[in-house]
Design an enzyme around this catalytic site. Sequence first.
Site, PDB file in Angstrom:
ATOM      1  N   LYS A   1     -30.729  14.738 -38.628  1.00 31.88           N
ATOM      2  CA  LYS A   1     -32.023  14.045 -38.580  1.00 31.88           C
ATOM      3  C   LYS A   1     -31.983  12.870 -37.593  1.00 31.88           C
ATOM      4  O   LYS A   1     -32.863  12.714 -36.757  1.00 31.88           O
ATOM      5  CB  LYS A   1     -32.361  13.535 -39.983  1.00 31.88           C
ATOM      6  CG  LYS A   1     -33.486  12.510 -39.988  1.00 31.88           C
ATOM      7  CD  LYS A   1     -33.665  11.863 -41.360  1.00 31.88           C
ATOM      8  CE  LYS A   1     -34.706  10.775 -41.270  1.00 31.88           C
ATOM      9  NZ  LYS A   1     -34.230   9.443 -41.546  1.00 31.88           N
ATOM     10  N   ASN A   2     -30.965  12.020 -37.699  1.00 30.05           N
ATOM     11  CA  ASN A   2     -30.955  10.813 -36.880  1.00 30.05           C
ATOM     12  C   ASN A   2     -30.770  11.121 -35.393  1.00 30.05           C
ATOM     13  O   ASN A   2     -31.286  10.419 -34.543  1.00 30.05           O
ATOM     14  CB  ASN A   2     -29.877   9.832 -37.367  1.00 30.05           C
ATOM     15  CG  ASN A   2     -30.244   9.238 -38.724  1.00 30.05           C
ATOM     16  OD1 ASN A   2     -31.380   9.383 -39.188  1.00 30.05           O
ATOM     17  ND2 ASN A   2     -29.305   8.587 -39.373  1.00 30.05           N
TER      18      ASN A   2
ATOM     19  N   ASP B   1     -38.402   3.015 -44.781  1.00 30.11           N
ATOM     20  CA  ASP B   1     -37.665   2.980 -46.048  1.00 30.11           C
ATOM     21  C   ASP B   1     -37.701   1.644 -46.758  1.00 30.11           C
ATOM     22  O   ASP B   1     -37.767   0.604 -46.122  1.00 30.11           O
ATOM     23  CB  ASP B   1     -36.183   3.226 -45.721  1.00 30.11           C
ATOM     24  CG  ASP B   1     -35.738   4.593 -46.143  1.00 30.11           C
ATOM     25  OD1 ASP B   1     -36.465   5.204 -46.926  1.00 30.11           O
ATOM     26  OD2 ASP B   1     -34.682   5.025 -45.686  1.00 30.11           O
TER      27      ASP B   1
ATOM     28  N   MET C   1     -24.477  -3.306 -45.031  1.00 31.06           N
ATOM     29  CA  MET C   1     -25.536  -3.302 -44.034  1.00 31.06           C
ATOM     30  C   MET C   1     -26.941  -3.571 -44.568  1.00 31.06           C
ATOM     31  O   MET C   1     -27.739  -4.220 -43.936  1.00 31.06           O
ATOM     32  CB  MET C   1     -25.514  -1.998 -43.260  1.00 31.06           C
ATOM     33  CG  MET C   1     -25.878  -2.212 -41.794  1.00 31.06           C
ATOM     34  SD  MET C   1     -25.522  -0.815 -40.751  1.00 31.06           S
ATOM     35  CE  MET C   1     -23.769  -0.787 -40.645  1.00 31.06           C
TER      36      MET C   1
END
Length: 435
Positions: free
Chosen positions: A23-24, A122, A342
């Site tokens: 996907k990325n 998100d 992160m």
Amino acid sequence: MTNAFVINGGKPLKGEITPQGAKNEALQVISAVLLTEEKVTISNIPDIKDVNKLIELLGDMGVIVERINEHTYTFEAKDINQDFFLSEAFKSKGGGLRGSIMIVGPLLARFGKASIPKPGGDKIGRRRLDTHFLGFEKLGAQFNYNPENGFFNVDASNLQGTYILLDEASVTGTANVVMAAVLAKGTTTIYNAACEPYLQQLCKMLSRMGAKISGIGSNLLTIEGVEKLGGTEHRLLPDMIEIGSFIGLAAMTGSEITIKDVQYKELGMIPDVFRRLGIKLELRGDDIFIPAQEHYEIETFIDGSIMTIADAPWPGFTPDLLSIVLVVAIQAKGSVLIHQKMFESRLFFVDKLLDMGAQIILCDPHRATVIGLDNQVKLRGISMTSPDIRAGVSLLIAALSAQGQSTIYNIEQIERGYQHIDTRLKALGADITRI
């Protein structure tokens, strides 16, 4: 009416599963087609919402998009409608899609200007876009935010190569700056560049299109600007987050699963991190075979202290798999500290796992200690809602291993990242129904 999955857990699964295209990587390389007016063919594209939305967006902009088969498309960005970027349609579509930021670099490079709405996405804490914009500014772009219509307007009629030290090794930030720099005048040096396999894939694709990029795979990229780029063909890597998810799924449900065609050398330390949790896996050709295991025991550090698993920029462990590791540790023997550096709210889904009977201490928004149950106690099925893509799949894995019935709501979040996940799990014998 939202969709939900109803899962009857506690059954071992068996069989083969093939990971989808990454996907990325898809969001980056599909945006890169805007850099040329020639035809670009991309294969192994996953059929998921975030990617389909981006492809639709390109079509709206005037790119000629052809679907050759289920996972292969051709793109021809000859005539781009510049006015579209100031339209309400673009605002609603572009604003609802995290990946829409990725078209800015190529548009700046090729047309000298771009406008984008403030992006969404998100719920995993702030995702800063500063890295992208600081990079564009260093190359000579000027932008202003218009609070009236909520658009960033960028002028880049004269992009000049320069030295850029990125404030963080952001994958999308690096990709965007690389795409802007390939057509800039002169040489651009990007230090503290992200070096994920996806980014290496993008750089290799751009090189085949005629870009001059050296240092691919390192954190120091040197790009010599060229006049124009041509067409190419490109195949996406398999999605390493899916591969990690399936390894975790096999372990937690005590299943024998073969994951096909994983491009093992591109997985970095992912297999090793799962091995540290005690999961046996072997490489057969380019497939990962995971035997059915009743128990898996977390290693300790050499001095006997508790294992810590933390995310870090590549080649460190990817933050996208920490939620999976956390869930899989629930039924391991031993304890582990999960440290999510992160994002600040990615661990908040542990409350659902506690309701299912997991032993987890949430130390703070970034750290959770998991005390493994070693399959002495099974999780119990509950009703729950998925907060983000990765937590959604983690909860799905927990539900498949639990006794009784679970319902997961808000599965749109899962489907933004995993294609036809219910059908593919059913093929392994999972009892999962969409309602």
